[in-house]
Write a protein that holds these residues in place. Structure first.
Motif, PDB file in Angstrom:
ATOM      1  N   GLU A  16      67.358  95.250  35.156  1.00  0.00           N
ATOM      2  CA  GLU A  16      68.548  95.386  35.504  1.00  0.00           C
ATOM      3  C   GLU A  16      68.780  94.583  34.280  1.00  0.00           C
ATOM      4  O   GLU A  16      68.885  93.155  34.132  1.00  0.00           O
ATOM      5  CB  GLU A  16      69.647  94.816  36.753  1.00  0.00           C
TER       6      GLU A  16
ATOM      7  N   LYS B 267      64.115  92.743  45.877  1.00  0.00           N
ATOM      8  CA  LYS B 267      64.640  92.233  44.295  1.00  0.00           C
ATOM      9  C   LYS B 267      63.840  91.029  44.184  1.00  0.00           C
ATOM     10  O   LYS B 267      64.159  89.747  43.579  1.00  0.00           O
ATOM     11  CB  LYS B 267      66.260  91.679  44.857  1.00  0.00           C
TER      12      LYS B 267
ATOM     13  N   GLU C  56      71.313  92.037  32.523  1.00  0.00           N
ATOM     14  CA  GLU C  56      72.171  90.418  33.255  1.00  0.00           C
ATOM     15  C   GLU C  56      72.506  89.803  32.596  1.00  0.00           C
ATOM     16  O   GLU C  56      71.621  89.510  31.747  1.00  0.00           O
ATOM     17  CB  GLU C  56      71.985  90.468  34.644  1.00  0.00           C
TER      18      GLU C  56
ATOM     19  N   THR D  93      74.130  93.939  36.698  1.00  0.00           N
ATOM     20  CA  THR D  93      73.511  95.166  36.181  1.00  0.00           C
ATOM     21  C   THR D  93      74.701  95.504  35.010  1.00  0.00           C
ATOM     22  O   THR D  93      75.998  95.907  35.234  1.00  0.00           O
ATOM     23  CB  THR D  93      73.551  96.606  36.964  1.00  0.00           C
TER      24      THR D  93
ATOM     25  N   TYR E 230      74.448  89.060  46.352  1.00  0.00           N
ATOM     26  CA  TYR E 230      74.149  87.850  47.487  1.00  0.00           C
ATOM     27  C   TYR E 230      73.012  87.301  47.151  1.00  0.00           C
ATOM     28  O   TYR E 230      72.803  86.276  45.889  1.00  0.00           O
ATOM     29  CB  TYR E 230      73.048  89.322  47.803  1.00  0.00           C
TER      30      TYR E 230
ATOM     31  N   ASP F 116      67.464  91.382  36.011  1.00  0.00           N
ATOM     32  CA  ASP F 116      66.598  91.645  37.574  1.00  0.00           C
ATOM     33  C   ASP F 116      66.405  92.873  38.038  1.00  0.00           C
ATOM     34  O   ASP F 116      66.825  93.871  38.632  1.00  0.00           O
ATOM     35  CB  ASP F 116      68.114  91.530  38.163  1.00  0.00           C
TER      36      ASP F 116
ATOM     37  N   ASP G  59      72.912  86.941  42.489  1.00  0.00           N
ATOM     38  CA  ASP G  59      73.242  87.582  41.758  1.00  0.00           C
ATOM     39  C   ASP G  59      74.328  88.839  42.470  1.00  0.00           C
ATOM     40  O   ASP G  59      74.572  88.992  43.152  1.00  0.00           O
ATOM     41  CB  ASP G  59      71.830  88.610  42.136  1.00  0.00           C
ATOM     42  N   PHE G  60      75.091  88.771  41.657  1.00  0.00           N
ATOM     43  CA  PHE G  60      76.195  89.372  41.694  1.00  0.00           C
ATOM     44  C   PHE G  60      76.046  91.096  40.792  1.00  0.00           C
ATOM     45  O   PHE G  60      75.327  91.048  41.055  1.00  0.00           O
ATOM     46  CB  PHE G  60      77.892  89.132  40.793  1.00  0.00           C
TER      47      PHE G  60
HETATM   48 MN    MN Z   1      71.191  92.901  39.824  1.00  0.00          MN
END
Ligand code: MN
Length: 441
Positions: free
Chosen positions: A224, A278, A226, A375, A184, A258, A151-152
């Motif tokens: 989130e 998460k 995305e 996001t 991450y 997310d 996930d960025f």
């Molecule tokens: Mn995210």
């Protein structure tokens, strides 16, 4: 039919040319309403089953029906030779592994079979009854076997909003943010398809007002908004990617939610970043819209200043003009109410740059990897892609029709994200990703 011929081009080559699958003039014999997400210009891939035939197989959405590719392959109408049985599978991974040339030729073949002027499938009632399945009769499954999930954090507006809330205006962006797409490694094990209920996570909570943490259900549950990149080709461990290579590896995109436990995150994230906050669920839409179908909607992203380091530079516009909507339905509401309307084009770091950065240390990418964009927030207040931002960390609860107020998600709340690219008289859409919050046990 308009029989005009363009001056100087009135020869057979023009009449015989095969239209590109993205041609806005294409029509299908399958009825498609003007605001459908799935016209013949889209042709997204998904995995489905039916009560009559419960085996999972790969299909393509067109209007309100699914074209069963396993049937077409079996009939010899789609040949992805030398592989066989590519579509009689529980994911699109085997098809993705065949590479971009096959993705493109297969899409062209499917487009041709669905065209209004092609009698092959159109006039074969028996075959049509087997190959075209009403979407309402089908169960949609997770379209990809997710190899890895990353996930960025690539929306400047989102990162700035969060930074202002927690560090103040002057230190909103961390010094590394403008130099690399921050990310991450998330969990592939809990990526679920739209419609899957999301159980409120439990975790360590330590609000600033107490001395020691407790273990309890999350009280600040968030979404989130995305987009997810579906990686369709591998890269070698130790290698790096050029812009062209990274782009060629992208099979397509999905909507991605997310889900985030803000209170768990706040206590656990120091110093290694998000972990369990998460990891309990990530929802994606069931249809993978191909990169090729998004081509007509390619746009230039925001100017990048400072200029990215050489390995992150891109020579072409790698953003997409893709409208995004988030709606929330609290218990007691009949309809979800819109709480955010934004656009994927605002992303500071493009998906291609994320992929180039991901591989740059020598990290191998796999078929079926999923990359969350981060996001997606825009410059306006109604373009904030999380409740954390919409309610400004709980200080400005959003009021829903009927009077319910929300700072964060409550049990029974249903969250729906939609996305589409608007063409002239048609839209290339993603359908939706929905999730309803279930109580913690
Ligand atoms: Mn995210």
């Amino acid at each position: 039919m308009d029989a005009r011929v363009e001056p100087g081009h009135g020869d057979l080559r023009l009449e015989n040319r095969v239209p590109h699958p993205n041609d806005p003039k294409l029509r299908s014999f399958v009825e498609v309403s003007q605001n459908s997400d799935f016209p013949i210009q889209n042709l997204p891939y998904g995995v489905f089953s039916t009560p009559a035939y419960p085996a999972l197989r790969v299909g393509v959405a067109i209007g309100d029906v699914i074209l069963d590719l396993a049937v077409l392959e079996n009939e010899g109408l789609i040949d992805v030779s030398p592989a066989y049985g590519v579509f009689a599978q529980g994911s699109v991974n085997a098809f993705m592994a065949l590479g971009p040339k096959v993705w493109s030729s297969t899409r062209a073949k499917i487009s041709e079979l669905l065209r209004h002027d092609n009698p092959h499938l159109r006039d074969n009632k028996e075959l049509r009854s087997r190959a075209l399945v009403p979407m309402a009769d089908a169960k949609l499954h997770l379209p990809i076997a997710v190899s890895g999930y990353t996930d960025f954090y690539s929306s400047r507006e989102h990162a700035t909003n969060v930074g202002v809330m927690f560090r103040g205006k002057d230190n909103a962006l961390q010094p590394n943010w403008l130099y690399m797409p921050i990310g991450y490694n998330g969990r592939a094990s809990t990526v679920v398809v739209s419609g899957t209920g999301v159980k409120r996570p439990r975790g360590q909570l330590k609000p600033p007002t107490v001395e020691v943490p407790s273990f309890a259900p999350c009280k600040r549950l968030d979404f989130e908004l995305e987009m997810g990149v579906v990686v369709g080709q591998p890269s070698a461990m130790g290698g790096m990617l050029t812009e062209a290579q990274a782009e060629e590896m992208i099979f397509g995109f999905v909507l991605l939610n997310d889900w985030s436990a803000r209170d768990i995150q706040q206590w656990e994230y120091v110093p290694l970043g998000p972990f369990l906050a998460k990891a309990f669920a990530t929802s994606i839409s069931p249809w993978v819209v191909t990169r090729e179908a998004l081509e007509p909607f390619r746009v230039q992203g925001p100017e990048q200043d400072p200029a990215p380091l050489a390995y992150l530079r891109q020579g072409k516009p790698n953003n997409f003009d893709l409208e995004l909507d988030v709606a929330l339905r609290a218990a007691g509401m009949n309809e979800p109410a819109r709480i955010c309307h934004t656009n994927f084009k605002y992303m500071y770091w493009s998906s291609v740059q994320q992929l180039m950065h991901h591989a740059s240390s020598g990290c191998a990418m796999n078929v079926g990897d999923l990359l969350g964009s981060g996001t997606i927030s825009g410059p306006e207040k109604n373009q904030r892609g999380s409740l954390l931002e919409i309610s400004w960390n709980g200080t400005e609860p959003v009021e829903l029709p009927g009077g319910a107020k929300r700072s964060f998600l409550e049990d029974g709340d249903s969250l729906v994200m939609r996305g589409w690219c608007q063409g002239d008289g048609y839209r290339v859409g993603f359908g939706e990703v929905e999730g309803t919050i279930l109580p913690a046990e």
